[in-house]
Write a protein that holds these residues in place. Structure first.
Motif, PDB file in Angstrom:
ATOM      1  N   TYR A  79       0.732  -1.202  -0.109  1.00 17.06           N
ATOM      2  CA  TYR A  79       0.037   0.322   0.079  1.00 17.06           C
ATOM      3  C   TYR A  79       0.896   1.367  -0.140  1.00 17.06           C
ATOM      4  O   TYR A  79       1.960   1.009   0.381  1.00 17.06           O
ATOM      5  N   GLU A  80      -0.015   2.686   0.007  1.00 16.11           N
ATOM      6  CA  GLU A  80       1.095   3.671  -0.050  1.00 16.11           C
ATOM      7  C   GLU A  80      -0.338   4.765   0.546  1.00 16.11           C
ATOM      8  O   GLU A  80      -1.273   4.713   0.341  1.00 16.11           O
ATOM      9  N   ASN A  81       0.964   5.251   1.368  1.00  9.55           N
ATOM     10  CA  ASN A  81      -0.148   6.758   2.419  1.00  9.55           C
ATOM     11  C   ASN A  81       0.811   7.485   2.067  1.00  9.55           C
ATOM     12  O   ASN A  81       2.078   7.363   2.647  1.00  9.55           O
ATOM     13  N   LYS A  82       0.482   8.398   1.845  1.00 10.95           N
ATOM     14  CA  LYS A  82       0.961  10.237   1.916  1.00 10.95           C
ATOM     15  C   LYS A  82       2.453   9.991   1.220  1.00 10.95           C
ATOM     16  O   LYS A  82       3.513  10.140   2.245  1.00 10.95           O
ATOM     17  N   GLY A  83       2.721   8.751  -0.039  1.00 12.49           N
ATOM     18  CA  GLY A  83       4.053   8.992  -0.543  1.00 12.49           C
ATOM     19  C   GLY A  83       4.827   7.679  -0.075  1.00 12.49           C
ATOM     20  O   GLY A  83       5.584   7.822  -0.648  1.00 12.49           O
ATOM     21  N   LYS A  84       4.101   7.699   0.787  1.00  6.15           N
ATOM     22  CA  LYS A  84       5.267   5.430   1.551  1.00  6.15           C
ATOM     23  C   LYS A  84       4.769   4.760   1.685  1.00  6.15           C
ATOM     24  O   LYS A  84       3.470   4.239   1.861  1.00  6.15           O
ATOM     25  N   LYS A  85       4.901   4.080   0.379  1.00 12.00           N
ATOM     26  CA  LYS A  85       5.588   2.588   0.395  1.00 12.00           C
ATOM     27  C   LYS A  85       5.061   1.781   1.583  1.00 12.00           C
ATOM     28  O   LYS A  85       6.384   1.992   2.277  1.00 12.00           O
ATOM     29  N   PHE A  86       4.388   0.355   1.573  1.00 11.76           N
ATOM     30  CA  PHE A  86       4.548   0.032   3.472  1.00 11.76           C
ATOM     31  C   PHE A  86       4.253  -1.628   2.607  1.00 11.76           C
ATOM     32  O   PHE A  86       3.406  -1.606   1.801  1.00 11.76           O
ATOM     33  N   LEU A  87       4.165  -2.581   3.549  1.00 12.62           N
ATOM     34  CA  LEU A  87       3.701  -4.070   2.942  1.00 12.62           C
ATOM     35  C   LEU A  87       3.231  -4.284   4.693  1.00 12.62           C
ATOM     36  O   LEU A  87       3.091  -3.964   5.077  1.00 12.62           O
ATOM     37  N   ARG A  98     -12.449   4.711   7.448  1.00 12.24           N
ATOM     38  CA  ARG A  98     -11.210   5.593   8.610  1.00 12.24           C
ATOM     39  C   ARG A  98      -9.690   4.889   8.034  1.00 12.24           C
ATOM     40  O   ARG A  98      -8.505   6.012   8.298  1.00 12.24           O
ATOM     41  N   THR A  99      -9.090   3.663   8.141  1.00 20.42           N
ATOM     42  CA  THR A  99      -7.497   3.319   7.976  1.00 20.42           C
ATOM     43  C   THR A  99      -7.422   3.123   6.837  1.00 20.42           C
ATOM     44  O   THR A  99      -5.889   2.515   6.667  1.00 20.42           O
ATOM     45  N   GLN A 100      -8.634   2.585   5.325  1.00 22.42           N
ATOM     46  CA  GLN A 100      -8.002   2.921   4.281  1.00 22.42           C
ATOM     47  C   GLN A 100      -6.709   3.600   3.558  1.00 22.42           C
ATOM     48  O   GLN A 100      -6.626   4.494   4.118  1.00 22.42           O
ATOM     49  N   PRO A 101      -5.346   2.559   2.905  1.00 19.17           N
ATOM     50  CA  PRO A 101      -4.503   3.576   2.588  1.00 19.17           C
ATOM     51  C   PRO A 101      -5.161   4.429   0.848  1.00 19.17           C
ATOM     52  O   PRO A 101      -6.173   3.735   0.743  1.00 19.17           O
ATOM     53  N   GLU A 102      -4.277   5.080   0.959  1.00 19.21           N
ATOM     54  CA  GLU A 102      -4.500   5.911  -0.746  1.00 19.21           C
ATOM     55  C   GLU A 102      -4.220   5.337  -1.592  1.00 19.21           C
ATOM     56  O   GLU A 102      -6.206   5.376  -2.944  1.00 19.21           O
ATOM     57  N   HIS A 103      -3.704   4.827  -2.050  1.00 18.52           N
ATOM     58  CA  HIS A 103      -3.504   4.097  -3.436  1.00 18.52           C
ATOM     59  C   HIS A 103      -2.770   1.991  -2.439  1.00 18.52           C
ATOM     60  O   HIS A 103      -2.283   1.724  -1.488  1.00 18.52           O
ATOM     61  N   TYR A 104      -3.311   1.258  -3.065  1.00 19.03           N
ATOM     62  CA  TYR A 104      -2.640  -0.662  -3.660  1.00 19.03           C
ATOM     63  C   TYR A 104      -2.068  -0.463  -4.382  1.00 19.03           C
ATOM     64  O   TYR A 104      -2.359  -0.826  -5.648  1.00 19.03           O
ATOM     65  N   HIS A 105      -1.079  -1.150  -4.008  1.00 21.32           N
ATOM     66  CA  HIS A 105      -0.029  -2.032  -5.269  1.00 21.32           C
ATOM     67  C   HIS A 105       0.057  -2.991  -5.373  1.00 21.32           C
ATOM     68  O   HIS A 105       0.530  -3.989  -6.601  1.00 21.32           O
TER      69      HIS A 105
END
Length: 123
Positions: A79-87, A98-105
């Motif tokens: 996922y990606e939130n505020k420009g930072k990708k995380f696993l 409310r907790t959904q990240p901005e992008h799914y990769h």
């Protein structure tokens, strides 16, 4: 096999066997060889494309932030939130609005050889 059953002459008094024209047979063999080589080349190209994608996916997942120790054979999501990708091990449909990240990769699985296999669909 009895000499009388042979499909060709076996004595000097019989006429010689002559090959009149082999072009058709040669063309048939050449076409068959061309088809075999073309099919194999296509397989190699597909294998190369798959390997290239595997390398890109592995490099991509290895570069994202991980806040836990990953395990072979487990499913993970990038996922990606505020420009930072995380696993994450949280599936896309388990997030709250409310907790959904901005992008799914993508959805990935760590293989025993250390590569990351991209899964085509959301589970």
């Amino acid at each position: 096999m009895s000499n009388s059953l042979l499909p060709f002459g076996n004595s000097p008094s019989f006429p010689a066997i002559e090959m009149k024209c082999t072009f058709e047979w040669d063309n048939h063999l050449a076409g068959k060889a061309r088809d075999t080589i073309t099919a194999r080349a296509e397989e190699i190209k597909n294998d190369y494309d798959d390997l290239t994608q595997l390398a890109k996916d592995t490099e991509f997942v290895n570069a994202v932030e991980k806040r836990f120790e990953v395990q072979v054979g487990k499913d993970y999501y990038v996922y990606e939130n505020k420009g930072k990708k995380f696993l994450s091990f949280i599936e896309p449909f388990n997030w709250t609005p409310r907790t959904q990240p901005e992008h799914y990769h993508g959805w990935f699985r760590l293989s025993p050889d250390g590569t990351w296999i991209r899964n085509p669909d959301i589970p």
